[in-house]
Write an enzyme that holds these catalytic residues in place. Sequence first.
Site, PDB file in Angstrom:
ATOM      1  N   ARG A  92      50.487  59.513  44.579  1.00  0.00           N
ATOM      2  CA  ARG A  92      51.112  60.280  45.658  1.00  0.00           C
ATOM      3  C   ARG A  92      52.540  60.698  45.278  1.00  0.00           C
ATOM      4  O   ARG A  92      52.967  61.820  45.567  1.00  0.00           O
ATOM      5  CB  ARG A  92      51.108  59.455  46.946  1.00  0.00           C
ATOM      6  N   PHE A 103      40.430  44.113  26.345  1.00  0.00           N
ATOM      7  CA  PHE A 103      40.107  44.896  25.153  1.00  0.00           C
ATOM      8  C   PHE A 103      41.008  44.447  24.004  1.00  0.00           C
ATOM      9  O   PHE A 103      41.979  45.123  23.653  1.00  0.00           O
ATOM     10  CB  PHE A 103      40.297  46.386  25.471  1.00  0.00           C
ATOM     11  N   GLY A 117      48.979  42.399  33.614  1.00  0.00           N
ATOM     12  CA  GLY A 117      49.727  41.206  33.268  1.00  0.00           C
ATOM     13  C   GLY A 117      50.326  41.265  31.882  1.00  0.00           C
ATOM     14  O   GLY A 117      50.532  42.348  31.316  1.00  0.00           O
ATOM     15  N   ASP A 143      48.937  35.551  38.752  1.00  0.00           N
ATOM     16  CA  ASP A 143      49.544  34.382  38.111  1.00  0.00           C
ATOM     17  C   ASP A 143      51.057  34.300  38.305  1.00  0.00           C
ATOM     18  O   ASP A 143      51.649  33.234  38.118  1.00  0.00           O
ATOM     19  CB  ASP A 143      49.240  34.379  36.610  1.00  0.00           C
ATOM     20  N   ARG A 197      46.864  29.963  34.642  1.00  0.00           N
ATOM     21  CA  ARG A 197      46.950  29.756  33.191  1.00  0.00           C
ATOM     22  C   ARG A 197      48.145  28.870  32.840  1.00  0.00           C
ATOM     23  O   ARG A 197      48.175  27.714  33.198  1.00  0.00           O
ATOM     24  CB  ARG A 197      46.987  31.090  32.461  1.00  0.00           C
ATOM     25  N   GLY A 205      50.481  21.502  52.132  1.00  0.00           N
ATOM     26  CA  GLY A 205      50.727  20.089  52.403  1.00  0.00           C
ATOM     27  C   GLY A 205      49.980  19.149  51.482  1.00  0.00           C
ATOM     28  O   GLY A 205      49.633  18.024  51.869  1.00  0.00           O
ATOM     29  N   GLU A 211      49.123  16.397  48.710  1.00  0.00           N
ATOM     30  CA  GLU A 211      49.813  15.144  48.402  1.00  0.00           C
ATOM     31  C   GLU A 211      50.317  15.090  46.964  1.00  0.00           C
ATOM     32  O   GLU A 211      51.292  14.388  46.666  1.00  0.00           O
ATOM     33  CB  GLU A 211      48.868  13.965  48.663  1.00  0.00           C
TER      34      GLU A 211
END
Length: 320
Positions: free
Chosen positions: A26, A74, A103, A128, A172, A186, A188
């Site tokens: 756009r 690729f 990434g 990630d 990763r 929350g 532990e």
Amino acid sequence: MVKKIGVLTSGGDAPGMNAAVRGVVRTALTEGLEVFGIHDGYLGLVEDRIEKLERHSVSDMINRGGTFLGSARFPEFKEVAVREKAIENLKKHDIDALIVIGGDGSYMGAKKLTEMGYPCIGLPGTIDNDIAGTDYTIGYLTALNTVIDAIDRLRDTSSSHQRISIVEVMGRHCGDLTLMSAIAGGCEYVITPETGLNKEALIQNIQDGIAKGKKHAIIAITELMTDVNQLAKEIEAETGRETRATVLGHIQRGGQPGAFDRILASRMGNYGVKLLIDGHGGRCVGIQNEQLVHHDIIDAIENMRRPEKLELYKVAEELF
């Protein structure tokens, strides 16, 4: 002067990629440029899967997960001859510059093209959140909410059965998604590449919690650190408490992008086009302190490091 630009999505998909492509298309059309969509990432670039995009091409895309352009891994793009074929196809369509959404692997491809003299702009699209030079990547916060939703559901059943649950989260080599979901959910215990895994200490902490009356627990751990099903067996054997592992997997990549990711992706797509119009190439876009920024893509890959989240790990430690 840039007159025609290409856009592709590469590597693992992330919620918000479609919004980013829409932002690119756009903005470019508004600025009087032509835009070409490249299907299936760098593979499609080499195989000439290129089509011209119009405003209607990205209608009803801002809310859709995945990437309508498709994506692919690729590794052959590392080869010079393969990249030369890619540039040949770009020139065949008179495409002057390329915007790559993906990434670190996608950035590496853009870096290689930049080194060969072809102007590229990288937009960080990965759940990630492992890209240097940006506080957030496109898709990260949507994935975070997906993980939190899963943790909330696991807590319901874990508390009902007085069970220990291990949740394997994507990321990763980066623990951001695990850390943030552990705090918000929350949990532990949290185990990330940054903290490392100490099984003896983990089991001791669980036993201490049981001794204090803890009925159930949730452990968030980043993928690839260990076999979580085997870890569950070891914890159950040592504590006597039923323990189950849940691998969230690719569900974390899917779904409609949240409002933040839609806005971030739109802003970054718009900004990437403006950089090309202003004559910038070989840059990657980021957001830092709520401001859009751009860095040299080669420097970002080779020299920049993501800041450590020491304060958040301290918060996690004190809350758990």
